[in-house]
Motif scaffolding. Structure first.
Motif, PDB file in Angstrom:
ATOM      1  N   TRP A  43      -5.549  -8.227   1.902  1.00 10.09           N
ATOM      2  CA  TRP A  43      -4.531  -7.176   1.807  1.00 10.09           C
ATOM      3  C   TRP A  43      -5.173  -5.800   2.021  1.00 10.09           C
ATOM      4  N   LYS A  44      -6.285  -5.565   1.348  1.00  6.55           N
ATOM      5  CA  LYS A  44      -6.964  -4.274   1.431  1.00  6.55           C
ATOM      6  C   LYS A  44      -7.418  -3.978   2.853  1.00  6.55           C
ATOM      7  N   ALA A  45      -7.945  -4.977   3.540  1.00  7.76           N
ATOM      8  CA  ALA A  45      -8.402  -4.788   4.917  1.00  7.76           C
ATOM      9  C   ALA A  45      -7.240  -4.380   5.822  1.00  7.76           C
ATOM     10  N   GLU A  46      -6.093  -5.051   5.683  1.00  4.91           N
ATOM     11  CA  GLU A  46      -4.926  -4.717   6.503  1.00  4.91           C
ATOM     12  C   GLU A  46      -4.343  -3.364   6.113  1.00  4.91           C
ATOM     13  N   ALA A  47      -4.289  -3.077   4.830  1.00  2.00           N
ATOM     14  CA  ALA A  47      -3.759  -1.792   4.365  1.00  2.00           C
ATOM     15  C   ALA A  47      -4.629  -0.640   4.867  1.00  2.00           C
ATOM     16  N   ASP A  52      -2.950   5.080   8.480  1.00  7.27           N
ATOM     17  CA  ASP A  52      -2.388   6.262   9.135  1.00  7.27           C
ATOM     18  C   ASP A  52      -0.910   6.124   9.500  1.00  7.27           C
ATOM     19  N   ASP A  53      -0.344   4.944   9.325  1.00  4.96           N
ATOM     20  CA  ASP A  53       1.066   4.704   9.638  1.00  4.96           C
ATOM     21  C   ASP A  53       1.833   4.523   8.334  1.00  4.96           C
ATOM     22  N   ALA A  54       2.575   5.553   7.933  1.00  2.83           N
ATOM     23  CA  ALA A  54       3.298   5.524   6.652  1.00  2.83           C
ATOM     24  C   ALA A  54       4.364   4.439   6.590  1.00  2.83           C
ATOM     25  N   HIS A  55       4.819   3.955   7.733  1.00  2.00           N
ATOM     26  CA  HIS A  55       5.867   2.927   7.746  1.00  2.00           C
ATOM     27  C   HIS A  55       5.310   1.501   7.649  1.00  2.00           C
ATOM     28  N   MET A  56       4.008   1.353   7.760  1.00  2.00           N
ATOM     29  CA  MET A  56       3.401   0.018   7.653  1.00  2.00           C
ATOM     30  C   MET A  56       3.053  -0.268   6.200  1.00  2.00           C
ATOM     31  N   ARG A  57       3.397  -1.475   5.763  1.00  2.00           N
ATOM     32  CA  ARG A  57       3.119  -1.840   4.380  1.00  2.00           C
ATOM     33  C   ARG A  57       2.756  -3.320   4.313  1.00  2.00           C
ATOM     34  N   TYR A  58       1.772  -3.632   3.502  1.00  3.87           N
ATOM     35  CA  TYR A  58       1.347  -5.014   3.282  1.00  3.87           C
ATOM     36  C   TYR A  58       1.543  -5.382   1.820  1.00  3.87           C
TER      37      TYR A  58
END
Length: 80
Positions: A43-47, A52-58
């Protein structure tokens, strides 16, 4: 030994303040993990990769909490 599966997934949200995905067909399934520590690392790696993309969430889903085969089914489960 009890297995505690965790699913790591994410994608683009409609609104960064909510948890609704913009397109559920584009949800990124990172993987299934046998313990919280390895799920957290994924999760941390993907986050961090998408910071830099506020719309991306894991998210980390605790799959082992969804269904306990030893427990009796709830009344809502019997409806489905």
């Amino acid at each position: 030994m009890v297995q505690r599966l965790h699913l790591v997934f994410g994608g683009e949200l409609v609104d960064p303040s909510k948890s609704a995905f913009k397109d559920v067909d584009k949800i990124h399934i990172v993987g299934m993990y046998p313990d919280y520590a390895s799920a957290y690392a994924a999760w941390k790696a993907e986050a961090q990769r998408t910071v830099d993309d506020a719309h991306m969430r894991y998210y980390i889903a605790h799959i082992h909490r969804l269904r306990d085969e030893e427990r009796e089914a709830s009344s809502t489960e019997e409806l489905g």
